[in-house]
Design a protein around this motif. Sequence first.
Motif, PDB file in Angstrom:
ATOM      1  N   TYR A 317       0.789  -1.337  -0.151  1.00  0.00           N
ATOM      2  CA  TYR A 317       0.083  -0.062   0.087  1.00  0.00           C
ATOM      3  C   TYR A 317       0.845   1.128  -0.035  1.00  0.00           C
ATOM      4  CZ  TYR A 317      -4.149  -2.699   0.985  1.00  0.00           C
ATOM      5  OH  TYR A 317      -5.116  -3.916   0.866  1.00  0.00           O
ATOM      6  N   GLY A 322      -3.551   4.443  -6.537  1.00  0.00           N
ATOM      7  CA  GLY A 322      -4.800   4.034  -6.713  1.00  0.00           C
ATOM      8  C   GLY A 322      -5.591   4.513  -7.677  1.00  0.00           C
ATOM      9  N   LEU A 324      -9.633   4.732  -8.558  1.00  0.00           N
ATOM     10  CA  LEU A 324     -10.984   4.548  -8.076  1.00  0.00           C
ATOM     11  C   LEU A 324     -12.100   5.135  -8.826  1.00  0.00           C
ATOM     12  CD1 LEU A 324     -10.168   5.591  -4.428  1.00  0.00           C
ATOM     13  CD2 LEU A 324      -9.246   3.423  -5.481  1.00  0.00           C
ATOM     14  N   GLU A 335     -11.380   5.828  -0.528  1.00  0.00           N
ATOM     15  CA  GLU A 335     -10.211   6.724  -0.274  1.00  0.00           C
ATOM     16  C   GLU A 335      -9.683   6.774   1.125  1.00  0.00           C
ATOM     17  OE1 GLU A 335     -10.671  10.464  -3.311  1.00  0.00           O
ATOM     18  OE2 GLU A 335     -12.124  10.442  -1.844  1.00  0.00           O
ATOM     19  N   LEU A 338      -7.935   3.427   1.919  1.00  0.00           N
ATOM     20  CA  LEU A 338      -6.549   3.285   1.315  1.00  0.00           C
ATOM     21  C   LEU A 338      -5.467   4.245   2.058  1.00  0.00           C
ATOM     22  CD1 LEU A 338      -7.245   3.419  -2.533  1.00  0.00           C
ATOM     23  CD2 LEU A 338      -6.789   1.377  -0.903  1.00  0.00           C
ATOM     24  N   VAL A 343      -1.609   4.345   1.620  1.00  0.00           N
ATOM     25  CA  VAL A 343      -1.595   4.792   0.250  1.00  0.00           C
ATOM     26  C   VAL A 343      -1.289   6.402   0.468  1.00  0.00           C
ATOM     27  CG1 VAL A 343      -2.563   5.014  -1.880  1.00  0.00           C
ATOM     28  CG2 VAL A 343      -2.896   3.039  -0.643  1.00  0.00           C
ATOM     29  N   ARG A 347      -1.503   9.910  -4.722  1.00  0.00           N
ATOM     30  CA  ARG A 347      -1.269   8.639  -5.466  1.00  0.00           C
ATOM     31  C   ARG A 347      -2.565   8.155  -5.442  1.00  0.00           C
ATOM     32  NH1 ARG A 347       4.513   6.677  -6.741  1.00  0.00           N
ATOM     33  NH2 ARG A 347       3.629   7.163  -8.702  1.00  0.00           N
ATOM     34  N   ILE A 348      -3.786   8.606  -5.052  1.00  0.00           N
ATOM     35  CA  ILE A 348      -5.000   8.209  -5.183  1.00  0.00           C
ATOM     36  C   ILE A 348      -5.907   8.993  -6.372  1.00  0.00           C
ATOM     37  CG2 ILE A 348      -7.380   7.827  -4.263  1.00  0.00           C
ATOM     38  CD1 ILE A 348      -5.673   7.438  -1.652  1.00  0.00           C
ATOM     39  N   ALA A 350      -9.137   9.592  -8.490  1.00  0.00           N
ATOM     40  CA  ALA A 350     -10.381   9.293  -8.465  1.00  0.00           C
ATOM     41  C   ALA A 350     -11.671   9.966  -9.214  1.00  0.00           C
ATOM     42  CB  ALA A 350     -11.033   9.407  -6.719  1.00  0.00           C
TER      43      ALA A 350
END
Length: 359
Positions: A317, A322, A324, A335, A338, A343, A347-348, A350
Amino acid sequence: MTAQAGAPTAARADLCRITVRGRDGSEEVFDIRRNDLLLKAAIEQGIDYPHNCRVGVCGTCKTRLVSGRVSPMVDLALSPLKNEEIEAGYVLACQAKVRGDLVVEAKLGHHALLPVKTVSARVSRWHKLPGDVIDLRLKCDEPVHFHAGQYCTIAESGSFTRRSYSYYDVPPIDEDAPATEVGFLVKRLPGGRFSEWLFEQDRTGTKFWIEGPYGIMGVDDVDVDGLCVAGGTGLAPILSIVGERLRKSSKARFTIVFGVRTRADIFANERLNQLLAEAGDRVRLITILSHEPQGSDWKGPRGLVTAALTPDLGVDYTSVAGFLCGNLAMVEAVEGRLIELGVDPDRIHADKFVPSGTP
């Protein structure tokens, strides 16, 4: 919302001078008309401004107001901005009407921003899938460019009903030979004006208009492993992103968590199986069912998609990106989960679906 420092002044009285400072020290300066929306005007002028939903939901376009004044189109208390961000002067560029010259700070990117264009097209494939989903393909009258994870708005020719959908196709390898046909996954929504119309009968041959592309969901290092979480037709941009990254990277690996209600709602076996066959052991698929009857012989995981996100999932992780996509509540829950698992929030990436007409 007003700040004290002054901003450079536009040459004409009916224009406002916008200065956008990027976190990396870059700067963009451009003029827009008073009362125009900040994000819309920036995109139209080719500014590589962060954005995704454009309706005040995702928070990707959050911008710190350094000086000048804007009028928010939505109540900030109902926005994805945190209280501390609002107190620090953040606004949503997609919902900010410009009232005068501005200086703002935003996370300007290097996303090879593509120009938004409108093209005509006709339905080349109208195919019903399980789960009240239609695989809709449009043959474009002129080639279109898009990046993996992006979306566009589509409308039947002559209709004022426009809806946004993500491309599920992998962008062509040769950027000088753009796509001439694009595909979307359309879920039937009870009472939905567009989806109910689309489901009434086979629409093959019907003329459409496509406007786009929009969004920057697929942006990240192509060699980074990906954890992709899709709810329902949120699978579309995931198919595009994973397919492109498998082609561009020789080492990135992907875990796809795909959530639907019941086994009867698993609608994308053909495309998922094709992706898995091409990827070998570089892609792992976990299909999780939230409302599968207890007495069924389903051997896979059950529950919401967040139930699959555990320390035992087999991903690092702290190093994954990520991706989404799904309804607003699902994506926000993922969110949060993670981030709990380590995470990096930056780096997420969405894409949050909000059906038209939703308050």
